[in-house]
Design an enzyme around this catalytic site. Structure first.
Site, mmCIF file in Angstrom:
data_model
loop_
_atom_site.group_PDB
_atom_site.id
_atom_site.type_symbol
_atom_site.label_atom_id
_atom_site.label_comp_id
_atom_site.label_asym_id
_atom_site.label_seq_id
_atom_site.Cartn_x
_atom_site.Cartn_y
_atom_site.Cartn_z
ATOM 1 N N GLU A 54 31.019 67.217 37.070
ATOM 2 C CA GLU A 54 31.290 66.737 38.436
ATOM 3 C C GLU A 54 30.087 65.982 38.991
ATOM 4 O OE1 GLU A 54 33.498 65.632 41.173
ATOM 5 O OE2 GLU A 54 34.455 67.316 40.172
ATOM 6 N N ALA A 64 36.264 45.259 43.604
ATOM 7 C CA ALA A 64 37.084 45.826 42.525
ATOM 8 C C ALA A 64 36.886 45.037 41.235
ATOM 9 C CB ALA A 64 38.548 45.817 42.929
ATOM 10 N N HIS A 65 36.729 45.742 40.141
ATOM 11 C CA HIS A 65 36.558 45.108 38.829
ATOM 12 C C HIS A 65 37.168 46.043 37.786
ATOM 13 C CE1 HIS A 65 34.687 43.457 35.230
ATOM 14 N NE2 HIS A 65 34.449 42.360 35.945
#
Length: 97
Positions: free
Chosen positions: A39, A56-57
């Protein structure tokens, strides 16, 4: 992370109440530690990806998905470990009613 911490507290409390053995305790601590470490690494990967690629990619998505997948795998290991360790103590406790 809060959910994992709450689950760990419940698992450790149950282990104490059901008097599981030393080896079982070691496996429970290992499973919880692996989930927490995964985590933390997932959080680090997501932070770095967001820093390097704020838009975003597709590769950013793959990196985040892979890190989240690692958490899922370790959580699955923890669930299986818990089921194996708690099966007999819980069935014994239930049959004593």
């Amino acid at each position: 992370m809060k959910i994992h911490l709450a689950a760990a507290a419940i698992v450790f409390l149950a282990a104490a109440l059901l008097n599981v053995g030393t080896v079982q305790w070691l496996f429970l601590v290992l499973a919880v530690s692996l989930v927490m470490a995964a985590e933390l690494l997932n959080t680090a990967v997501e932070a770095v990806v967001d820093l390097v690629s704020p838009e975003a990619h597709p590769l950013a998505k793959r990196a985040k998905d892979a890190a989240a997948g690692a958490v899922l795998v370790t959580a699955g290991f923890a669930v299986v470990t818990g089921c194996i360790i708690f099966y007999i103590p819980v069935t014994d406790w239930l049959s004593s009613w």
